[in-house]
Design a protein around this motif. Structure first.
Motif, PDB file in Angstrom:
ATOM      1  N   VAL A  48       0.824  -2.009   8.329  1.00  0.00           N
ATOM      2  CA  VAL A  48       0.840  -0.927   7.340  1.00  0.00           C
ATOM      3  C   VAL A  48      -0.241  -1.162   6.295  1.00  0.00           C
ATOM      4  O   VAL A  48      -1.033  -0.267   5.970  1.00  0.00           O
ATOM      5  N   ASP A  49      -0.299  -2.371   5.758  1.00  0.00           N
ATOM      6  CA  ASP A  49      -1.272  -2.671   4.708  1.00  0.00           C
ATOM      7  C   ASP A  49      -2.705  -2.656   5.217  1.00  0.00           C
ATOM      8  O   ASP A  49      -3.647  -2.407   4.446  1.00  0.00           O
ATOM      9  N   ASP A  74       9.591   4.067  -0.320  1.00  0.00           N
ATOM     10  CA  ASP A  74       9.189   4.586   0.991  1.00  0.00           C
ATOM     11  C   ASP A  74       9.173   3.498   2.060  1.00  0.00           C
ATOM     12  O   ASP A  74       9.320   3.786   3.256  1.00  0.00           O
ATOM     13  N   THR A  94       0.795  -1.226   0.000  1.00  0.00           N
ATOM     14  CA  THR A  94       0.000   0.000   0.000  1.00  0.00           C
ATOM     15  C   THR A  94       0.830   1.280   0.000  1.00  0.00           C
ATOM     16  O   THR A  94       0.267   2.371   0.065  1.00  0.00           O
ATOM     17  N   VAL A  95       2.156   1.154  -0.056  1.00  0.00           N
ATOM     18  CA  VAL A  95       3.016   2.334  -0.110  1.00  0.00           C
ATOM     19  C   VAL A  95       4.017   2.158  -1.237  1.00  0.00           C
ATOM     20  O   VAL A  95       4.269   1.038  -1.698  1.00  0.00           O
ATOM     21  N   ASP A  96       4.591   3.250  -1.678  1.00  0.00           N
ATOM     22  CA  ASP A  96       5.643   3.197  -2.679  1.00  0.00           C
ATOM     23  C   ASP A  96       6.786   2.330  -2.153  1.00  0.00           C
ATOM     24  O   ASP A  96       7.146   2.406  -0.973  1.00  0.00           O
ATOM     25  N   ARG A 128       1.237   3.884  10.129  1.00  0.00           N
ATOM     26  CA  ARG A 128       1.557   4.855   9.079  1.00  0.00           C
ATOM     27  C   ARG A 128       3.072   5.011   8.950  1.00  0.00           C
ATOM     28  O   ARG A 128       3.773   5.168   9.951  1.00  0.00           O
TER      29      ARG A 128
END
Length: 309
Positions: free
Chosen positions: A271-272, A121, A116-118, A277
């Motif tokens: 995180v997912d 990152d 869910t994040v780059d 965060r």
């Protein structure tokens, strides 16, 4: 491949962007094409030569203990991973790091990267989030309903610690300057002490089951933090060691973070799931790594910085 290395210990100017041999994975290793690494304060301490006895290096050395990237080659005896897998890891501190186009990683250190994040990152997760997790749940043995003071909540470890402690059901008091107060509040802190206005020992207003110290403190300041721990409680520090108060049953613990793929996988899952965060203050290219080290040493680094490759 391109890499940032230093051939001798010293200031940030020893970091050189240069050509280096692409590594070949041995038994139990994978080769990772690096998407990102991140700056950690220990990187600067090692580069300066302060930790030579603890973490002996073979020079030239590539820094970068966090990695997020893609598996490109498997060494012998590796199972459970395939080329093309997106992964994150906390790398061995003494080994060549991820400030390069490619890095070797022990297969047992890998966890699947967050979806869910780059990918770059995601390099902001491993070392700092593992530090927070181990401090809270292994050393402090934090439980729901307890009170905790997080001293230094505005930093990268502190941000994860606030989120994890709140999710665990603790009542969280956090120290933060006005610059980071809104972010720390958004993480879930119940109360924020602006340490730039009033010393935490004066503003605390009581004692806590757990005190987590994430900033370098003097002997007097450290003793004062121990005084903020409730009878039978614990002070956990990632920085300055503290003496126990045996008369009140207050124990103290020092955190030395270790790589743990199972814990890292749990953090990725959070995180997912939207429960944790990842905050990235800045993203800089690999060619800027020396500047990032310089900003950190002079106290001008705004927050967690990801180095994109």
């Amino acid at each position: 491949m391109k890499a940032v290395r230093y051939h001798r210990y010293g200031d940030s100017d020893v970091l050189t962007y240069e050509e280096a041999d692409r590594p070949v994975p041995g038994a139990g290793q994978v080769l990772v094409r690096v998407a990102g690494t991140s700056f950690n304060p220990v990187d600067a301490a090692i580069r300066a030569g302060y930790l030579q006895q603890v973490f002996p290096l073979v020079l030239p050395h590539v820094p970068g203990i966090d990695v997020a990237g893609t598996v490109t080659e498997l060494g012998p005896d590796v199972s459970g991973w395939n080329t093309g897998d997106a992964v994150v890891a906390f790398l061995p501190i003494h080994a060549p790091g991820a400030a390069a186009e490619f890095v070797l990683a022990p297969s047992e250190a890998l966890a699947a990267a967050p979806r869910t994040v780059d990918l770059a990152d995601a390099a902001a997760l491993p070392a700092t989030a593992l530090t927070a997790w181990q401090a809270l749940f292994e050393h402090a043995e934090l439980e729901a309903g307890q009170t905790i003071l997080i001293n230094g909540a505005g930093g990268a470890v502190g941000g994860y610690a606030v989120q994890l402690a709140k999710r665990a059901g603790a009542a969280v008091t956090a120290t933060a300057s006005a610059r980071s107060a809104d972010r720390v509040r958004a993480y879930g802190a119940d109360r924020i002490i602006d340490y730039t206005v009033t010393p935490v020992t004066q503003a605390a207003g009581g004692r806590f089951d757990v005190v987590l110290n994430l900033v370098t403190t003097s002997a007097d300041e450290t003793a004062a933090l121990v005084g903020l721990v409730s009878d039978g409680g614990v002070l956990v520090s990632t920085t300055t060691p503290a003496s126990e108060d045996t008369a009140r049953g207050v124990r103290t613990e020092r955190v030395f973070t270790r790589s743990d793929a199972a814990q890292l996988a749990e953090l990725v899952a959070r995180v997912d799931a939207g429960e944790l965060r990842i905050d990235v203050a800045d993203r800089r290219p690999l060619t800027d790594l020396a500047d990032v080290h310089d900003l950190a040493v002079t106290g001008r680094l705004a927050g967690k910085t990801v180095i994109t490759v």
